[in-house]
Design an enzyme around this catalytic site. Structure first.
Site, PDB file in Angstrom:
ATOM      1  N   SER A 232      28.426  17.304  -6.487  1.00 45.70           N
ATOM      2  CA  SER A 232      29.516  16.354  -6.633  1.00 45.70           C
ATOM      3  C   SER A 232      30.568  16.651  -5.575  1.00 45.70           C
ATOM      4  O   SER A 232      30.777  17.816  -5.200  1.00 45.70           O
ATOM      5  CB  SER A 232      30.139  16.483  -8.035  1.00 45.70           C
ATOM      6  OG  SER A 232      31.401  15.855  -8.093  1.00 45.70           O
TER       7      SER A 232
ATOM      8  N   ASN B  24      23.302  17.237 -10.530  1.00 47.04           N
ATOM      9  CA  ASN B  24      22.836  15.913 -10.928  1.00 47.04           C
ATOM     10  C   ASN B  24      21.351  15.705 -10.589  1.00 47.04           C
ATOM     11  O   ASN B  24      20.917  16.066  -9.498  1.00 47.04           O
ATOM     12  CB  ASN B  24      23.647  14.831 -10.213  1.00 47.04           C
ATOM     13  CG  ASN B  24      25.132  14.937 -10.486  1.00 47.04           C
ATOM     14  OD1 ASN B  24      25.532  15.177 -11.616  1.00 47.04           O
ATOM     15  ND2 ASN B  24      25.939  14.769  -9.456  1.00 47.04           N
TER      16      ASN B  24
ATOM     17  N   ARG C 210       5.298 -29.727  -0.735  1.00 47.78           N
ATOM     18  CA  ARG C 210       6.193 -28.770  -0.064  1.00 47.78           C
ATOM     19  C   ARG C 210       7.502 -28.736  -0.831  1.00 47.78           C
ATOM     20  O   ARG C 210       8.097 -29.774  -1.102  1.00 47.78           O
ATOM     21  CB  ARG C 210       6.473 -29.175   1.384  1.00 47.78           C
ATOM     22  CG  ARG C 210       7.375 -28.195   2.152  1.00 47.78           C
ATOM     23  CD  ARG C 210       6.578 -27.017   2.716  1.00 47.78           C
ATOM     24  NE  ARG C 210       5.853 -27.443   3.915  1.00 47.78           N
ATOM     25  CZ  ARG C 210       4.552 -27.710   3.933  1.00 47.78           C
ATOM     26  NH1 ARG C 210       3.831 -27.609   2.829  1.00 47.78           N
ATOM     27  NH2 ARG C 210       3.947 -28.091   5.037  1.00 47.78           N
TER      28      ARG C 210
ATOM     29  N   LYS D  24      28.416  20.637 -10.853  1.00 44.86           N
ATOM     30  CA  LYS D  24      27.464  19.573 -11.167  1.00 44.86           C
ATOM     31  C   LYS D  24      26.097  19.834 -10.534  1.00 44.86           C
ATOM     32  O   LYS D  24      25.995  20.264  -9.398  1.00 44.86           O
ATOM     33  CB  LYS D  24      27.989  18.220 -10.691  1.00 44.86           C
ATOM     34  CG  LYS D  24      29.230  17.734 -11.421  1.00 44.86           C
ATOM     35  CD  LYS D  24      28.920  17.337 -12.855  1.00 44.86           C
ATOM     36  CE  LYS D  24      28.052  16.106 -12.951  1.00 44.86           C
ATOM     37  NZ  LYS D  24      28.714  14.887 -12.427  1.00 44.86           N
TER      38      LYS D  24
ATOM     39  N   ARG E  21       0.836  -1.197   0.000  1.00 48.12           N
ATOM     40  CA  ARG E  21       0.000   0.000   0.000  1.00 48.12           C
ATOM     41  C   ARG E  21       0.879   1.259   0.000  1.00 48.12           C
ATOM     42  O   ARG E  21       0.536   2.273  -0.622  1.00 48.12           O
ATOM     43  CB  ARG E  21      -0.902   0.022   1.231  1.00 48.12           C
ATOM     44  CG  ARG E  21      -1.903  -1.095   1.329  1.00 48.12           C
ATOM     45  CD  ARG E  21      -2.852  -1.142   0.167  1.00 48.12           C
ATOM     46  NE  ARG E  21      -3.382   0.170  -0.176  1.00 48.12           N
ATOM     47  CZ  ARG E  21      -4.043   0.453  -1.283  1.00 48.12           C
ATOM     48  NH1 ARG E  21      -4.231  -0.512  -2.181  1.00 48.12           N
ATOM     49  NH2 ARG E  21      -4.505   1.651  -1.528  1.00 48.12           N
TER      50      ARG E  21
END
Length: 452
Positions: free
Chosen positions: A279, A287, A318, A285, A130
């Site tokens: 970074s 990202n 089983r 950077k 859920r």
């Protein structure tokens, strides 16, 4: 150095937050497993009372002992005790019988180890599943908002890594939306069908005859699970259905995350996340970390789905090994699927779309992506239309400046033909259809949740 804090026996706790499963992981931890196993044992005693095989005092005693064990027993210790018998239910039942102030026959009534372990897995999967659905729906809601907001924002469609024809960002987001909604539907269906397991030693319910099927139904009702038609000890469709649904849902996550990662590259610059990561070495950077980690978590899911499907050949009454292979596989699968869905919801929920960059990239070919339209118009004037347009495109000459073309059509007519906003087809209509279906699907699911 101080003693490190103990974890709650949650495997992968270092990386779970990175891959989006920080909130989900405790629901699938060793402690959660222990609690679920004990909840099933208590429910079995409650079912036994319902069918005249235990008393109210027995139920109270077993529940009290189970609560004590859940608080005090170290799951690692239970793991050590489990090695000899090959599963944790065997030593757990022994401990429960020792702790409970009740007859031994009031504990684990008519059950076998697989009944308890399978049902505990279904309890964990239903609850944690859920949570996955909630994150999938959040990601889908974000995709719907993006599709609506950018219904008519033009961009280039890319096929096989190359620019193809004009489309809209809304149309792209609509594909994310439809896939995510499909994933929600598949997973919802699988979760609703998760059954309790109760069959006894060989799946005949002999120990509780003549109450067997009714006992199994009572157990399912007490735990909020579906009623089993028959014991499914070696008919593993509940497992394979769940694994497959998680695979479908996570595939939709991976598609959207992959698009975001590519569109956020420096060269494209078409989208960016609300809180991009940096970074340790490169200050410039930005990202798209949420999309990256969603994609990373999703990458591991197909292998786990394959393991679950490959382990479905349980022999006779089983399985020796195939059953055991499912336990960690399914919990890992739920955790990774949920983490991927969560990270995508973060990515799409804070995604910034850059129309100027979309327009820039749409114009990179100087109109060559609409060369087909120019060729069709030019063909009304010359049989060499295709060769003329192809030569201009290969030479990199803007089609509205090529005299072989403008001499027949005129520069204004060529520019009109090259206008990407005049060749979007049904992009807007498709967005409307996807969003409308999403709203209908969401309304239906909301009603189902309220009824539950």
């Amino acid at each position: 150095m101080s003693e490190p804090a103990r974890s709650d026996h949650t495997r992968g706790s270092l990386f779970d937050p990175v891959f989006g499963a920080g909130d989900l992981a405790p629901m699938l931890s060793d402690r959660a497993w222990l609690t679920a196993l004990l909840d099933v044992e208590v429910a079995i005693t409650r079912a036994a009372r319902h069918h005249g095989r235990a008393t109210a005092d027995d139920v109270a005693a077993v529940a009290a002992a189970a609560g004590e064990i859940a608080r005090e027993l170290d799951p690692t210790e239970l793991g050590r005790l489990s090695a000899a018998g090959g599963n944790p239910v065997i030593p757990l039942v022994k401990i429960l019988r020792e702790r409970a102030d009740a007859p031994a026959g009031a504990v684990h009534v008519g059950a076998t180890s697989q009944d308890v372990l399978d049902t505990a897995l279904m309890v964990l999967a239903h609850k944690a599943g859920r949570h996955v659905v909630t994150d999938l729906r959040t990601a889908a809601d974000a995709a719907a908002r993006l599709a609506s907001a950018h219904r008519d924002t033009p961009m280039v469609a890319r096929t096989l890594g190359q620019q193809a024809l004009p489309t809209t960002f809304g149309a792209l987001a609509a594909t994310w939306l439809v896939a995510l909604d499909d994933g929600v539907t598949e997973l919802e269906r699988a979760l609703e069908m998760l059954p309790a397991q109760y069959g006894g030693a060989a799946g005949t319910l002999a120990a509780v005859y003549p109450d067997g099927p009714a006992f199994a139904d009572t157990l399912a009702d007490l735990l909020g699970l579906a009623r089993p038609v028959v014991p499914w000890h070696t008919a593993r469709t509940p497992i394979t259905r769940l694994a497959s649904a998680l695979g479908v849902a996570t595939g939709s996550v991976s598609k959207a995350a992959t698009d975001v990662v590519l569109m956020a590259t420096t060269e494209f610059g078409e989208v960016s996340e609300d809180a991009p990561g940096g970074s340790s070495a490169m200050p410039h950077k930005r990202n798209p970390v949420a999309a990256i980690t969603a994609r990373a978590a999703a990458r591991r899911v197909p292998g786990l789905v394959a393991t679950a499907l490959a382990a479905a050949d349980h022999e006779f009454a089983r399985a020796a090994g195939a059953w055991h292979a499912e336990w960690e596989t399914i919990t890992d699968l739920i955790r990774l699927s949920g983490g991927a869905a969560h990270q995508l919801s973060v990515s799409l929920g804070g995604l910034h779309v850059h129309p100027a960059a979309l327009a820039r990239n749409l114009g990179l070919t100087g109109g060559a992506i609409l060369a087909e339209k120019v060729t069709a118009a030019l063909a009304e004037h010359t049989d060499d239309a295709r060769d003329i347009v192809t030569a201009a495109a290969v030479a990199g000459t803007p089609l509205d400046r090529d005299q072989s073309i403008t001499g027949h059509l005129g520069a204004d007519r060529v520019r009109e033909l090259l206008d990407p906003t005049r060749y979007l087809g049904h992009a807007g209509d498709l967005v409307d259809r996807a969003v409308a279906r999403h709203e209908t699907t969401k309304g239906h699911l909301n009603r189902v949740v309220k009824q539950q």
